[in-house]
Design a protein around this motif. Structure first.
Motif, PDB file in Angstrom:
ATOM      1  N   PRO A  24       0.864  -1.164  -0.099  1.00 30.54           N
ATOM      2  CA  PRO A  24       0.081  -0.020   0.019  1.00 30.54           C
ATOM      3  C   PRO A  24       0.898   1.393   0.125  1.00 30.54           C
ATOM      4  O   PRO A  24       0.562   2.408  -0.264  1.00 30.54           O
ATOM      5  CB  PRO A  24      -0.730  -0.207   1.427  1.00 30.54           C
ATOM      6  N   ALA A  25       2.196   1.101   0.360  1.00 34.58           N
ATOM      7  CA  ALA A  25       3.031   2.370   0.378  1.00 34.58           C
ATOM      8  C   ALA A  25       3.952   2.574  -1.008  1.00 34.58           C
ATOM      9  O   ALA A  25       4.279   3.759  -1.104  1.00 34.58           O
ATOM     10  CB  ALA A  25       3.829   2.133   1.469  1.00 34.58           C
ATOM     11  N   GLY A  26       3.546   1.511  -2.031  1.00 35.62           N
ATOM     12  CA  GLY A  26       4.386   1.771  -3.155  1.00 35.62           C
ATOM     13  C   GLY A  26       5.701   1.621  -3.107  1.00 35.62           C
ATOM     14  O   GLY A  26       6.401   2.702  -3.697  1.00 35.62           O
ATOM     15  N   ARG A  27       6.374   0.707  -2.502  1.00 32.41           N
ATOM     16  CA  ARG A  27       7.822   0.453  -2.533  1.00 32.41           C
ATOM     17  C   ARG A  27       8.389   0.851  -3.698  1.00 32.41           C
ATOM     18  O   ARG A  27       9.381   1.650  -3.504  1.00 32.41           O
ATOM     19  CB  ARG A  27       8.187  -0.772  -1.670  1.00 32.41           C
ATOM     20  N   LYS A  28       8.177  -0.018  -4.604  1.00 32.09           N
ATOM     21  CA  LYS A  28       9.055   0.188  -5.802  1.00 32.09           C
ATOM     22  C   LYS A  28       9.018   1.326  -6.539  1.00 32.09           C
ATOM     23  O   LYS A  28      10.039   2.126  -6.747  1.00 32.09           O
ATOM     24  CB  LYS A  28       8.604  -0.897  -6.935  1.00 32.09           C
ATOM     25  N   SER A  30       8.698   4.309  -5.060  1.00 33.84           N
ATOM     26  CA  SER A  30       9.300   5.218  -3.977  1.00 33.84           C
ATOM     27  C   SER A  30      10.637   5.128  -3.916  1.00 33.84           C
ATOM     28  O   SER A  30      11.131   5.850  -2.987  1.00 33.84           O
ATOM     29  CB  SER A  30       8.448   5.122  -2.771  1.00 33.84           C
ATOM     30  N   GLY A  31      11.206   4.222  -4.649  1.00 32.76           N
ATOM     31  CA  GLY A  31      12.712   4.297  -4.635  1.00 32.76           C
ATOM     32  C   GLY A  31      13.207   3.063  -3.794  1.00 32.76           C
ATOM     33  O   GLY A  31      14.759   3.208  -3.329  1.00 32.76           O
ATOM     34  N   VAL A  32      12.504   2.043  -3.388  1.00 36.98           N
ATOM     35  CA  VAL A  32      13.097   0.884  -2.531  1.00 36.98           C
ATOM     36  C   VAL A  32      13.933   0.181  -3.536  1.00 36.98           C
ATOM     37  O   VAL A  32      13.296  -0.233  -4.423  1.00 36.98           O
ATOM     38  CB  VAL A  32      11.997   0.316  -1.786  1.00 36.98           C
ATOM     39  N   ARG A  33      15.042   0.057  -3.304  1.00 35.41           N
ATOM     40  CA  ARG A  33      15.855  -0.869  -3.881  1.00 35.41           C
ATOM     41  C   ARG A  33      15.942  -2.473  -3.475  1.00 35.41           C
ATOM     42  O   ARG A  33      15.984  -3.142  -4.521  1.00 35.41           O
ATOM     43  CB  ARG A  33      17.534  -0.306  -4.044  1.00 35.41           C
ATOM     44  N   ARG A  34      15.650  -2.475  -2.174  1.00 30.92           N
ATOM     45  CA  ARG A  34      15.528  -4.103  -1.641  1.00 30.92           C
ATOM     46  C   ARG A  34      14.901  -3.831  -0.228  1.00 30.92           C
ATOM     47  O   ARG A  34      14.867  -2.736   0.304  1.00 30.92           O
ATOM     48  CB  ARG A  34      16.777  -4.823  -1.767  1.00 30.92           C
ATOM     49  N   TYR A  35      14.395  -5.093   0.329  1.00 32.95           N
ATOM     50  CA  TYR A  35      14.180  -5.086   1.830  1.00 32.95           C
ATOM     51  C   TYR A  35      14.376  -6.149   2.359  1.00 32.95           C
ATOM     52  O   TYR A  35      14.627  -7.299   1.590  1.00 32.95           O
ATOM     53  CB  TYR A  35      12.493  -4.492   1.655  1.00 32.95           C
ATOM     54  N   GLN A  36      14.417  -6.202   3.624  1.00 33.77           N
ATOM     55  CA  GLN A  36      14.683  -7.350   4.532  1.00 33.77           C
ATOM     56  C   GLN A  36      13.557  -7.187   5.446  1.00 33.77           C
ATOM     57  O   GLN A  36      13.294  -6.269   5.974  1.00 33.77           O
ATOM     58  CB  GLN A  36      16.275  -7.398   4.958  1.00 33.77           C
ATOM     59  N   ILE A  37      13.102  -8.529   6.018  1.00 34.80           N
ATOM     60  CA  ILE A  37      12.118  -8.668   6.799  1.00 34.80           C
ATOM     61  C   ILE A  37      12.633  -9.558   8.395  1.00 34.80           C
ATOM     62  O   ILE A  37      13.216 -10.531   7.766  1.00 34.80           O
ATOM     63  CB  ILE A  37      10.574  -9.095   6.717  1.00 34.80           C
ATOM     64  N   PHE A  38      12.870  -9.016   9.379  1.00 31.58           N
ATOM     65  CA  PHE A  38      13.240  -9.768  10.423  1.00 31.58           C
ATOM     66  C   PHE A  38      12.064  -9.781  11.355  1.00 31.58           C
ATOM     67  O   PHE A  38      11.247  -9.320  11.528  1.00 31.58           O
ATOM     68  CB  PHE A  38      14.394  -9.101  11.244  1.00 31.58           C
ATOM     69  N   SER A  39      12.107 -11.014  12.334  1.00 34.15           N
ATOM     70  CA  SER A  39      11.286 -11.268  13.253  1.00 34.15           C
ATOM     71  C   SER A  39      12.187 -11.922  14.447  1.00 34.15           C
ATOM     72  O   SER A  39      12.928 -12.804  14.065  1.00 34.15           O
ATOM     73  CB  SER A  39       9.978 -12.291  12.922  1.00 34.15           C
ATOM     74  N   PRO A  40      12.161 -11.229  15.809  1.00 33.88           N
ATOM     75  CA  PRO A  40      12.749 -11.809  16.786  1.00 33.88           C
ATOM     76  C   PRO A  40      12.444 -13.416  17.112  1.00 33.88           C
ATOM     77  O   PRO A  40      11.512 -13.774  17.006  1.00 33.88           O
ATOM     78  CB  PRO A  40      12.471 -11.084  18.101  1.00 33.88           C
ATOM     79  N   ALA A  41      13.450 -14.188  17.409  1.00 32.69           N
ATOM     80  CA  ALA A  41      13.290 -15.645  17.365  1.00 32.69           C
ATOM     81  C   ALA A  41      12.591 -16.152  18.572  1.00 32.69           C
ATOM     82  O   ALA A  41      11.682 -16.937  18.634  1.00 32.69           O
ATOM     83  CB  ALA A  41      14.588 -16.504  17.956  1.00 32.69           C
ATOM     84  N   ASP A  42      12.212 -14.947  19.624  1.00 34.27           N
ATOM     85  CA  ASP A  42      11.293 -15.285  20.715  1.00 34.27           C
ATOM     86  C   ASP A  42      10.037 -14.708  20.589  1.00 34.27           C
ATOM     87  O   ASP A  42       9.075 -14.488  21.453  1.00 34.27           O
ATOM     88  CB  ASP A  42      12.131 -14.771  21.990  1.00 34.27           C
TER      89      ASP A  42
END
Length: 94
Positions: A24-28, A30-42
């Protein structure tokens, strides 16, 4: 390279990921070159997202757009967003 780092709680990772993937934010555009998503192990219901940009202006514009978007979805898709713009000072692979 500039990183817009975002973190927040999600009531359901699957529900949040579906909303994220709909972009919904239009990443591509808007200039986003790449992304990573993290989640804490716990804590699978907390996410940290790194959005990579070529310049600070694009990252700042995205943050402004996200603040507007978050105002519309707070409490449903996510809660308590925090964001910061980071400069990569050094990156080394060993």
């Amino acid at each position: 390279m500039i990183i817009l780092q975002i973190e927040h709680k999600v009531p359901s990772f699957e529900g949040w990921k579906k909303a994220f993937d709909s972009d919904p934010a239009g990443r591509k555009k808007s200039g986003v070159r790449r992304y990573q998503i993290f989640s804490p192990a716990d804590d699978p219901n907390y996410v940290i997202i790194d959005l990579y940009f070529d310049n600070n202006d694009d990252a700042a514009k995205m943050l402004t757009s996200l603040n507007i978007l978050w105002g519309k979805v707070a409490g449903t898709v996510m809660t308590g967003p925090k964001a910061r713009i980071l400069n990569i000072v050094e990156s080394v692979e060993i």
